[in-house]
Design a protein around this motif. Structure first.
Motif, PDB file in Angstrom:
ATOM      1  N   VAL A  31       0.654  -1.245  -0.003  1.00 58.47           N
ATOM      2  CA  VAL A  31       0.063  -0.045   0.203  1.00 58.47           C
ATOM      3  C   VAL A  31       1.070   1.398  -0.055  1.00 58.47           C
ATOM      4  O   VAL A  31       1.963   1.399   0.392  1.00 58.47           O
ATOM      5  CB  VAL A  31      -1.090  -0.023   1.255  1.00 58.47           C
ATOM      6  CG1 VAL A  31      -1.784  -1.088   1.413  1.00 58.47           C
ATOM      7  CG2 VAL A  31      -0.048  -0.195   2.332  1.00 58.47           C
ATOM      8  N   THR A  32       0.324   2.241  -0.668  1.00 57.97           N
ATOM      9  CA  THR A  32       0.944   3.603  -0.431  1.00 57.97           C
ATOM     10  C   THR A  32       0.255   4.418   0.664  1.00 57.97           C
ATOM     11  O   THR A  32      -0.980   4.633   0.451  1.00 57.97           O
ATOM     12  CB  THR A  32       1.002   4.320  -1.654  1.00 57.97           C
ATOM     13  OG1 THR A  32       1.646   3.437  -2.845  1.00 57.97           O
ATOM     14  CG2 THR A  32       1.557   5.711  -1.487  1.00 57.97           C
ATOM     15  N   PHE A  33       0.903   4.718   1.546  1.00 59.39           N
ATOM     16  CA  PHE A  33       0.009   5.380   2.948  1.00 59.39           C
ATOM     17  C   PHE A  33       0.488   6.800   3.069  1.00 59.39           C
ATOM     18  O   PHE A  33      -0.043   7.361   3.997  1.00 59.39           O
ATOM     19  CB  PHE A  33       0.261   4.283   4.025  1.00 59.39           C
ATOM     20  CG  PHE A  33       1.792   4.307   4.765  1.00 59.39           C
ATOM     21  CD1 PHE A  33       2.606   3.777   3.969  1.00 59.39           C
ATOM     22  CD2 PHE A  33       2.020   5.156   5.788  1.00 59.39           C
ATOM     23  CE1 PHE A  33       3.863   3.785   4.775  1.00 59.39           C
ATOM     24  CE2 PHE A  33       3.274   5.547   6.312  1.00 59.39           C
ATOM     25  CZ  PHE A  33       4.508   4.426   5.885  1.00 59.39           C
ATOM     26  N   PHE A  34       1.226   7.490   2.212  1.00 60.50           N
ATOM     27  CA  PHE A  34       1.566   8.905   2.345  1.00 60.50           C
ATOM     28  C   PHE A  34       2.064   9.242   1.026  1.00 60.50           C
ATOM     29  O   PHE A  34       2.695   8.693   0.217  1.00 60.50           O
ATOM     30  CB  PHE A  34       2.344   9.324   3.261  1.00 60.50           C
ATOM     31  CG  PHE A  34       3.683   8.853   3.344  1.00 60.50           C
ATOM     32  CD1 PHE A  34       4.520   9.613   2.691  1.00 60.50           C
ATOM     33  CD2 PHE A  34       3.920   7.648   3.995  1.00 60.50           C
ATOM     34  CE1 PHE A  34       5.886   9.489   2.704  1.00 60.50           C
ATOM     35  CE2 PHE A  34       5.439   7.284   4.122  1.00 60.50           C
ATOM     36  CZ  PHE A  34       6.297   8.204   3.375  1.00 60.50           C
ATOM     37  N   THR A  35       1.544  10.247   0.719  1.00 54.12           N
ATOM     38  CA  THR A  35       1.988  11.216  -0.647  1.00 54.12           C
ATOM     39  C   THR A  35       1.882  12.526  -0.096  1.00 54.12           C
ATOM     40  O   THR A  35       0.688  13.076  -0.417  1.00 54.12           O
ATOM     41  CB  THR A  35       1.112  10.796  -1.912  1.00 54.12           C
ATOM     42  OG1 THR A  35       0.916   9.348  -1.986  1.00 54.12           O
ATOM     43  CG2 THR A  35       1.559  11.365  -3.073  1.00 54.12           C
ATOM     44  N   GLU A  36       2.816  13.040   0.128  1.00 54.95           N
ATOM     45  CA  GLU A  36       2.840  14.400   0.671  1.00 54.95           C
ATOM     46  C   GLU A  36       3.177  15.289  -0.378  1.00 54.95           C
ATOM     47  O   GLU A  36       4.479  15.234  -0.851  1.00 54.95           O
ATOM     48  CB  GLU A  36       3.686  14.617   1.928  1.00 54.95           C
ATOM     49  CG  GLU A  36       3.107  13.811   3.092  1.00 54.95           C
ATOM     50  CD  GLU A  36       1.971  14.568   3.613  1.00 54.95           C
ATOM     51  OE1 GLU A  36       1.311  15.623   3.273  1.00 54.95           O
ATOM     52  OE2 GLU A  36       1.320  13.859   4.420  1.00 54.95           O
ATOM     53  N   THR A  37       2.843  16.161  -0.986  1.00 55.88           N
ATOM     54  CA  THR A  37       3.237  17.144  -2.159  1.00 55.88           C
ATOM     55  C   THR A  37       3.132  18.778  -1.793  1.00 55.88           C
ATOM     56  O   THR A  37       2.494  18.760  -0.751  1.00 55.88           O
ATOM     57  CB  THR A  37       2.338  16.991  -3.348  1.00 55.88           C
ATOM     58  OG1 THR A  37       0.996  17.450  -2.998  1.00 55.88           O
ATOM     59  CG2 THR A  37       2.244  15.509  -3.899  1.00 55.88           C
ATOM     60  N   SER A  38       4.110  19.376  -2.559  1.00 53.57           N
ATOM     61  CA  SER A  38       4.171  20.817  -2.213  1.00 53.57           C
ATOM     62  C   SER A  38       4.408  21.256  -0.842  1.00 53.57           C
ATOM     63  O   SER A  38       3.967  22.316  -0.117  1.00 53.57           O
ATOM     64  CB  SER A  38       2.772  21.488  -2.634  1.00 53.57           C
ATOM     65  OG  SER A  38       2.597  21.275  -4.022  1.00 53.57           O
ATOM     66  N   ILE A  39       5.479  20.450  -0.314  1.00 52.72           N
ATOM     67  CA  ILE A  39       5.720  20.845   1.196  1.00 52.72           C
ATOM     68  C   ILE A  39       6.842  21.966   1.169  1.00 52.72           C
ATOM     69  O   ILE A  39       7.472  22.116   0.274  1.00 52.72           O
ATOM     70  CB  ILE A  39       6.224  19.531   1.979  1.00 52.72           C
ATOM     71  CG1 ILE A  39       7.546  19.066   1.451  1.00 52.72           C
ATOM     72  CG2 ILE A  39       5.299  18.577   2.238  1.00 52.72           C
ATOM     73  CD1 ILE A  39       8.235  17.848   2.202  1.00 52.72           C
ATOM     74  N   ALA A  40       6.781  22.719   2.105  1.00 52.80           N
ATOM     75  CA  ALA A  40       7.586  23.814   2.112  1.00 52.80           C
ATOM     76  C   ALA A  40       8.077  24.067   3.664  1.00 52.80           C
ATOM     77  O   ALA A  40       7.566  23.440   4.328  1.00 52.80           O
ATOM     78  CB  ALA A  40       6.926  25.192   1.813  1.00 52.80           C
ATOM     79  N   PRO A  41       9.220  24.670   3.839  1.00 48.05           N
ATOM     80  CA  PRO A  41       9.894  24.923   5.190  1.00 48.05           C
ATOM     81  C   PRO A  41       8.984  25.380   6.030  1.00 48.05           C
ATOM     82  O   PRO A  41       8.106  26.443   5.748  1.00 48.05           O
ATOM     83  CB  PRO A  41      11.161  25.877   4.793  1.00 48.05           C
ATOM     84  CG  PRO A  41      11.558  25.652   3.282  1.00 48.05           C
ATOM     85  CD  PRO A  41      10.153  25.448   2.612  1.00 48.05           C
TER      86      PRO A  41
END
Lengths: 182, 233
Positions: A31-41
């Motif tokens: 399973v893919t249990f996380f997909t975090e995009t466009s994260i910034a400081p």
């Protein structure tokens, strides 16, 4: 000369074994249990994954890092002023893995305590989840029981511009065994 | 029952038999193990960041173009920060012109009234937010109006003293209304400008017989030319 002899028979005998059946996110497949995009400081978050034992025997879960991949993707915006990599050199050249920090644990270790994969502290994902790392935590899950695996993550506000648009992909293997330290 | 469960149960039977000691002096016993994989990914945005990372990012945009004696609005609104930006500051690093409202995100660049050719100007934007700063530069090309250039007018006079074989030719009456003349070329005995000029300079003196055809060619600062051809006395 004849010998005394006697024969008895027994039928319908059976041996019934117990079972171990690891489930993640309720199933038996990757399973893919996380997909975090466009994260910034300054961003932070939490990824969770239900881990269960659908069998009848008590089992112990270990976690290992099957693969950690990091990508530069491209030099964007003013990233070029801090990153001389140039273009998209492909896997292994991103800087996000050196800046993104994680702290991973199982939520219910008994007594209200979490079971941390390492120390209870944030480490860069490149260190904490380096490919090939084994965490023999032997986290006990009884037959029919379940727990939640958690990755707390944060991208520190001091992260330089060199990690812009970079990405990290992580593959973790969860192994439910009959003994501790398998 | 799944095939995996079937294997497990076979293994357990072997284990039980082995424990009873009826299967031989030694054997390797298997244990139940089941594993699956969990995956995920993180991707960073184009967040900018100053020297300290999470600080503001200056974005001066451009490149810009503007004709001489005109103006263009610069655009620093692409700059980013966590929260509202504390300040903007634009300066001209090199080249002619001036800036208006240079402490806003959208100042105006005022081009000089005249440039001799397309001219490059470099401006720099500095943004500040919460004690951190970032800079970005942009180029502005001030374009010469070009088509508006007026060509020069070639004019010359000739004179000689008495019967002197030497003639004096003077092109100081030539003119350029929107610039200056940068070269004077004299072609003796020619009614055109083919070949190499015999003399250069605003005035010349040489052994040129009366009745000789002389052509003057002048060039202005924008490269435009004009000629005058006549027979000198």
């Amino acid at each position: 000369m004849a010998y005394f002899s006697d024969t008895e028979s027994s039928t319908s005998n059976s041996v019934e074994s117990g079972t171990l059946d690891l489930t993640i996110d309720g199933g038996n497949s990757t399973v893919t249990f996380f997909t975090e995009t466009s994260i910034a400081p300054g961003d932070s978050g939490q990824a969770t994954l239900p881990v269960g034992n659908a069998g009848s025997l008590t089992g112990y879960v270990d976690v290992s890092v099957a693969d950690l991949r990091n990508y530069e993707n491209a030099i964007v915006g003013n990233e070029s002023s801090a990153d001389s990599t140039g273009g998209d050199p492909g896997q292994g050249n991103g800087e996000l893995q050196d800046n993104l920090e994680v702290n991973a644990y199982f939520l219910n270790g008994g007594g209200g305590n979490e079971v941390y994969l390492g120390a209870n502290q944030y480490e860069t994902i490149g260190t904490a989840f380096a490919t090939g790392t084994d965490y023999d935590v032997s986290h006990q899950i009884s037959g029919g029981g379940s727990d939640t695996f958690v990755i707390d993550w944060q991208l520190p506000s001091g992260t330089g511009r060199e990690a812009q648009s970079d990405s990290v992909e992580l593959d973790l293997t969860f192994e439910l065994g009959q003994n501790t330290g398998q | 029952m799944s095939s995996l469960d079937a294997v497990r149960r076979v293994l357990l039977v072997v284990l039980v038999v082995g424990a009873l000691g009826a299967a031989g002096p030694s054997m390797s016993l298997g244990l139940f193990v089941d594993s699956h994989q969990g995956s995920g990914s993180f991707t960073a945005s184009e967040y900018g960041g100053g020297g300290g990372g999470g600080g503001p990012t200056a974005e001066a945009a451009g490149p810009y173009e503007v004709f001489e004696d005109s103006s263009v609005q610069l655009d620093g609104t692409g700059s980013t920060s966590q929260g509202a930006m504390d300040s903007y500051s634009w300066v001209i690093l090199s080249g002619p012109g001036s800036l208006s409202a240079n402490t806003t995100s959208t100042p105006t660049f005022n081009a000089p009234t005249d440039v001799q050719s397309d001219t490059s100007v470099t401006v720099e934007l500095t943004v500040n937010n919460k004690g951190q700063s970032d800079t970005d530069q942009a180029t502005i090309t001030v374009k010469d109006a070009g088509s508006g250039n007026q060509p020069p007018a070639a004019r010359y006079t000739s004179s000689r003293s008495g019967n002197s074989p030497n003639a004096e030719l003077d092109a100081s009456t030539s003119s350029d209304t929107d610039g200056s003349i940068t070269s004077y070329e004299w072609y003796i005995g020619q009614s055109d400008t083919s070949g190499t000029a015999d003399y250069t300079g605003v005035s010349i003196k040489g052994k040129i017989s009366a009745g000789t055809t002389v052509t003057l060619a002048v060039t202005d600062n924008d490269g435009a030319t004009d000629t005058e051809t006549k027979q000198i006395s």
